[in-house]
Scaffold this active site. Structure first.
Site, PDB file in Angstrom:
ATOM      1  N   LEU A  10       0.890  -1.133  -0.103  1.00  0.00           N
ATOM      2  CA  LEU A  10      -0.008   0.099  -0.141  1.00  0.00           C
ATOM      3  C   LEU A  10       1.047   1.355  -0.102  1.00  0.00           C
ATOM      4  O   LEU A  10       1.812   1.327   0.674  1.00  0.00           O
ATOM      5  CB  LEU A  10      -0.885  -0.071   1.293  1.00  0.00           C
ATOM      6  CG  LEU A  10      -1.796  -1.374   1.317  1.00  0.00           C
ATOM      7  CD1 LEU A  10      -2.898  -1.069   2.493  1.00  0.00           C
ATOM      8  CD2 LEU A  10      -2.676  -1.477   0.146  1.00  0.00           C
TER       9      LEU A  10
ATOM     10  N   HIS B 299      -3.415   4.279  -2.489  1.00  0.00           N
ATOM     11  CA  HIS B 299      -4.340   3.325  -1.713  1.00  0.00           C
ATOM     12  C   HIS B 299      -5.048   4.036  -0.556  1.00  0.00           C
ATOM     13  O   HIS B 299      -6.073   4.037  -0.343  1.00  0.00           O
ATOM     14  CB  HIS B 299      -3.766   2.138  -1.290  1.00  0.00           C
ATOM     15  CG  HIS B 299      -3.177   1.166  -2.228  1.00  0.00           C
ATOM     16  ND1 HIS B 299      -1.963   0.958  -2.500  1.00  0.00           N
ATOM     17  CD2 HIS B 299      -3.753   0.382  -3.173  1.00  0.00           C
ATOM     18  CE1 HIS B 299      -1.642   0.335  -3.468  1.00  0.00           C
ATOM     19  NE2 HIS B 299      -2.757  -0.224  -4.111  1.00  0.00           N
TER      20      HIS B 299
ATOM     21  N   GLN C  47     -10.210  -0.311 -15.729  1.00  0.00           N
ATOM     22  CA  GLN C  47     -10.367  -1.197 -14.770  1.00  0.00           C
ATOM     23  C   GLN C  47     -11.796  -0.678 -14.008  1.00  0.00           C
ATOM     24  O   GLN C  47     -12.886  -1.473 -13.990  1.00  0.00           O
ATOM     25  CB  GLN C  47      -9.592  -1.447 -13.743  1.00  0.00           C
ATOM     26  CG  GLN C  47     -10.038  -2.173 -12.337  1.00  0.00           C
ATOM     27  CD  GLN C  47      -8.876  -2.654 -11.717  1.00  0.00           C
ATOM     28  OE1 GLN C  47      -7.993  -3.354 -12.012  1.00  0.00           O
ATOM     29  NE2 GLN C  47      -8.576  -1.862 -10.556  1.00  0.00           N
TER      30      GLN C  47
ATOM     31  N   SER D  91       2.171   3.786  -7.699  1.00  0.00           N
ATOM     32  CA  SER D  91       1.959   2.668  -7.986  1.00  0.00           C
ATOM     33  C   SER D  91       2.753   1.577  -6.983  1.00  0.00           C
ATOM     34  O   SER D  91       3.959   1.829  -6.938  1.00  0.00           O
ATOM     35  CB  SER D  91       2.301   2.181  -9.320  1.00  0.00           C
ATOM     36  OG  SER D  91       2.559   0.889  -9.624  1.00  0.00           O
TER      37      SER D  91
HETATM   38  P1  AMP Z   1      -4.126  -2.037  -6.917  1.00  0.00           P
HETATM   39  O1  AMP Z   1      -3.528  -2.491  -5.296  1.00  0.00           O
HETATM   40  O2  AMP Z   1      -2.810  -1.733  -7.450  1.00  0.00           O
HETATM   41  O3  AMP Z   1      -4.746  -3.267  -7.352  1.00  0.00           O
HETATM   42  O4  AMP Z   1      -4.724  -1.006  -6.637  1.00  0.00           O
HETATM   43  C1  AMP Z   1      -5.882  -1.005  -5.728  1.00  0.00           C
HETATM   44  C2  AMP Z   1      -6.673   0.080  -6.014  1.00  0.00           C
HETATM   45  O5  AMP Z   1      -6.123   1.410  -5.495  1.00  0.00           O
HETATM   46  C3  AMP Z   1      -7.307   0.210  -7.590  1.00  0.00           C
HETATM   47  O6  AMP Z   1      -8.535   0.614  -7.546  1.00  0.00           O
HETATM   48  C4  AMP Z   1      -6.228   1.305  -7.945  1.00  0.00           C
HETATM   49  O7  AMP Z   1      -6.928   1.931  -8.897  1.00  0.00           O
HETATM   50  C5  AMP Z   1      -6.187   2.297  -6.796  1.00  0.00           C
HETATM   51  N1  AMP Z   1      -4.771   2.791  -6.964  1.00  0.00           N
HETATM   52  C6  AMP Z   1      -3.661   2.477  -7.400  1.00  0.00           C
HETATM   53  N2  AMP Z   1      -2.795   3.472  -7.130  1.00  0.00           N
HETATM   54  C7  AMP Z   1      -3.552   4.634  -7.176  1.00  0.00           C
HETATM   55  C8  AMP Z   1      -3.138   5.890  -7.384  1.00  0.00           C
HETATM   56  N3  AMP Z   1      -1.738   6.204  -7.623  1.00  0.00           N
HETATM   57  N4  AMP Z   1      -3.939   6.775  -7.090  1.00  0.00           N
HETATM   58  C9  AMP Z   1      -5.418   6.462  -6.609  1.00  0.00           C
HETATM   59  N5  AMP Z   1      -5.620   5.348  -6.567  1.00  0.00           N
HETATM   60  C10 AMP Z   1      -4.560   4.352  -6.879  1.00  0.00           C
END
Ligand code: AMP
Length: 283
Positions: A33, A37, A156, A188
């Site tokens: 995270l 997140h 997504q 990310s």
């Molecule tokens: P993930 O753990 O990469 O599957 O992401 C989980 C959630 O967090 C997804 O809905 C992503 O779109 C969101 N998310 C990931 N990176 C970011 C970011 N930089 N800003 C906002 N939301 C994010």
């Protein structure tokens, strides 16, 4: 805050919360995270009495086994971060818990109306089928009032939005803004694996997206895409696509004037790390 590993246990605690009339928010993640997140979780806690965050690296959405294997798993640090957020439940199940053997072959049959054919769908075949499968399974378990997702993964959330409407799932989808590093790179979990040099130079991605937004009325989408690709073709970087699409249908935009909602999306390899980003250029 409780860390729960089984479906049964989570359903038990949530049914008690629901019986007390509490609203339940849900943020699915794959862990490792970061502030992106955390912004979803913060919003979820502002809007709901109970918050659930799942941490599950879903194997069915990965193409390459090596990518799945390399995906960071940092449950301890994730729990430490979330303990400050007010979230009551972390759901951190095993693969077997999410996909019990008997149900393994049960694939979700859903016509995504071409939303999955372009961009990520073209370069990551099967990815969105895996995403829909896991989100549906998690929604069946959590039954939240609201689901929190990031604009970072534009395609997504568009597909999940379509899934919620098609299957008439009574959960509200809340889309949250992209959180960026100070120099503009979208946060990310994969950024941690970039080399120092690539991470610094990855600022070019957001700069390019901003350039497209600034010039949306000056050049045609075809020229914007071509120039966009050129701008991110720098040493060590290999762009996969720059796409300019209708924000609802994700179809390619040929004339800016014919659309009210337009988004520029990009995927680029920085070394062996694949990065995605996007910007709403018209709404
Ligand atoms: P993930 O753990 O990469 O599957 O992401 C989980 C959630 O967090 C997804 O809905 C992503 O779109 C969101 N998310 C990931 N990176 C970011 C970011 N930089 N800003 C906002 N939301 C994010």
């Amino acid at each position: 805050m409780k860390i729960i590993k089984t479906v049964l246990q989570l359903q038990k605690v949530l049914s008690k919360e629901r019986a007390l009339g509490k609203s339940i928010g849900f943020t699915p993640t794959m862990g490792a995270l970061h502030k992106g997140h955390y912004s979803l979780v913060t919003r979820m806690m502002q809007e709901n009495e109970i918050g659930v965050v799942s941490i599950f690296v879903n194997p069915t959405q990965f193409g390459e086994a090596s990518d799945l294997k390399k995906y960071p798993r940092t449950l301890k640090a994730d729990a430490a971060l979330l303990s400050k957020s007010g979230v009551q439940y972390i759901f951190a199940p095993s693969v077997e818990e999410v996909y019990p053997k008997k149900g393994k072959k049960k694939k979700l049959k859903l016509d995504l109306k071409g939303l999955d054919s372009k961009m990520e769908g073209e370069f990551r075949p099967g990815h969105f089928a895996g995403v829909c499968q896991v989100v549906k399974r998690l929604l069946d378990i959590v039954e939240p009032d609201a689901l929190y997702m990031g604009q970072k993964d534009f395609q997504q959330f568009s597909i999940i939005n379509h899934m919620l409407r098609t299957l008439k799932i009574p959960t509200k989808l809340v889309v949250c803004d992209i959180i960026r590093e100070p120099h503009g790179l979208a946060m990310s979990s994969r950024n941690e694996r970039l080399t120092k040099d690539h991470r610094k130079r990855a600022a070019v991605i957001y700069k390019m997206l901003q350039w497209i937004k600034r010039n949306k009325n000056k050049y045609s989408p075809a020229v914007l895409k071509k120039r966009g690709m050129e701008k991110i073709t720098i040493p060590g970087f290999r762009p996969e696509y720059v796409a300019i699409v209708n924000g609802d249908r994700l179809t390619s935009v040929r004339k800016m004037d014919s659309h009210d909602y337009v988004v520029a999306c990009v995927a680029v390899w920085a070394g062996d790390i694949r990065l995605i980003d996007n910007i709403i250029i018209k709404k």
